[in-house]
Design a protein around this motif. Structure first.
Motif, PDB file in Angstrom:
ATOM      1  N   ARG A   1      41.933  -9.381  -9.841  1.00 48.01           N
ATOM      2  CA  ARG A   1      43.225 -10.020 -10.084  1.00 48.01           C
ATOM      3  C   ARG A   1      43.002 -11.508 -10.309  1.00 48.01           C
ATOM      4  O   ARG A   1      42.084 -12.114  -9.752  1.00 48.01           O
TER       5      ARG A   1
ATOM      6  N   GLY B   1      45.073 -15.492 -11.275  1.00 53.68           N
ATOM      7  CA  GLY B   1      46.211 -16.347 -11.587  1.00 53.68           C
ATOM      8  C   GLY B   1      47.431 -16.159 -10.707  1.00 53.68           C
ATOM      9  O   GLY B   1      47.469 -15.309  -9.815  1.00 53.68           O
ATOM     10  N   ARG B   2      48.437 -16.962 -11.006  1.00 51.75           N
ATOM     11  CA  ARG B   2      49.669 -16.956 -10.223  1.00 51.75           C
ATOM     12  C   ARG B   2      50.424 -15.647 -10.338  1.00 51.75           C
ATOM     13  O   ARG B   2      51.152 -15.252  -9.426  1.00 51.75           O
ATOM     14  N   LYS B   3      50.251 -14.966 -11.448  1.00 54.88           N
ATOM     15  CA  LYS B   3      50.945 -13.691 -11.651  1.00 54.88           C
ATOM     16  C   LYS B   3      50.135 -12.500 -11.153  1.00 54.88           C
ATOM     17  O   LYS B   3      50.573 -11.360 -11.283  1.00 54.88           O
ATOM     18  N   ASN B   4      48.949 -12.791 -10.596  1.00 53.89           N
ATOM     19  CA  ASN B   4      48.110 -11.736 -10.023  1.00 53.89           C
ATOM     20  C   ASN B   4      47.824 -10.634 -11.044  1.00 53.89           C
ATOM     21  O   ASN B   4      47.885  -9.447 -10.741  1.00 53.89           O
TER      22      ASN B   4
ATOM     23  N   LYS C   1      43.227 -16.955 -19.373  1.00 53.98           N
ATOM     24  CA  LYS C   1      42.500 -16.497 -18.194  1.00 53.98           C
ATOM     25  C   LYS C   1      41.223 -17.290 -17.967  1.00 53.98           C
ATOM     26  O   LYS C   1      40.714 -17.348 -16.843  1.00 53.98           O
TER      27      LYS C   1
ATOM     28  N   GLU D   1      42.427 -20.092 -15.892  1.00 55.48           N
ATOM     29  CA  GLU D   1      42.780 -19.564 -14.565  1.00 55.48           C
ATOM     30  C   GLU D   1      41.524 -19.290 -13.746  1.00 55.48           C
ATOM     31  O   GLU D   1      41.441 -19.636 -12.566  1.00 55.48           O
TER      32      GLU D   1
ATOM     33  N   ASN E   1      39.967 -22.439 -12.658  1.00 55.64           N
ATOM     34  CA  ASN E   1      40.937 -23.360 -12.051  1.00 55.64           C
ATOM     35  C   ASN E   1      40.861 -24.733 -12.720  1.00 55.64           C
ATOM     36  O   ASN E   1      40.851 -25.771 -12.061  1.00 55.64           O
TER      37      ASN E   1
END
Length: 222
Positions: A24, A26-29, A132, A135, A138
């Motif tokens: 998984r 990022g913020r949206k998993n 991605k 992500e 980071n």
């Protein structure tokens, strides 16, 4: 397949081989296959490494994008621009399957056929960077940096199934398009300067992914 009169004959080595499990990100998993791990050997079929994972089939995976390679020298550019990534921007971390030291967007051409182990693979088109990448590392706008400098990596289709192992000899069997490098395709799509002849050569390149052929065909230059 016989060598063409223009085929290069130098030998290289497969120094890295990578596959993924779903993770998984990022913020949206969201589910992703960008997290690759090193393997010593892998079976290969028309969809790539048998135990690899590509989650978003719109952009990754399928017969035209079965294997992904990223240039080692592109990591040097990333680290120079983002020094804090020096321990993380390493071979395999861009989600690639293959690492071969001397290959890059400027010396890899559309349609190139390579023999690696008992597999035969063919360059089909560039990989397009997605969010991605930023992500995973980071690092905001890392995907845009990759796009700006044309350090995307590229995809292969598999012509002959088999197995790959780290340390395998890599040999260019045939170069079908002498003037259509991955870099040229990226320069055209990013409007970095090209001629009508270069565009036509790219559109007509033997072995180009049909989706890329359509993208290029939609371009107009005056």
């Amino acid at each position: 397949m016989p060598l063409s009169s223009h085929a290069m004959s130098y030998l290289m080595q497969l120094t890295g081989l990578y596959q993924a499990k779903v993770k998984r990100i990022g913020r949206k998993n969201e589910r992703t296959g960008i997290y690759k791990y090193s393997v010593a050997q892998a079976e290969v079929n028309h969809l790539g490494l048998v135990h690899d994972v590509q989650v978003d089939k719109r952009y990754h995976g399928g017969p035209e994008r079965a294997l992904h390679q990223y240039a080692l020298r592109s990591y040097e550019k990333i680290i120079k621009a983002f020094p804090l990534l020096h321990k993380r921007a390493i071979a395999g971390s861009m989600g690639e399957n293959l690492s071969i030291a001397t290959m890059h967007e400027g010396n890899v051409n559309i349609g190139d056929i390579y023999q690696i182990g008992n597999c035969q693979i063919q360059v089909s088109g560039p990989r397009m960077p997605c969010f991605k990448i930023s992500e995973k590392f980071n690092t905001p706008n890392l995907d845009k940096f990759v796009a700006k400098y044309g350090i995307h990596g590229w995809y292969y289709r598999v012509l002959q199934d088999g197995s790959l192992s780290q340390g395998d000899t890599v040999r260019l069997v045939e170069r079908l398009n002498q003037k259509v490098s991955i870099k040229l395709i990226l320069d055209i799509i990013q409007n970095k300067g090209f001629t009508q002849e270069q565009l036509e050569n790219a559109i007509q390149a033997n072995g180009l992914d049909p989706e890329w052929q359509q993208k290029l065909s939609n371009l107009n230059i005056s």
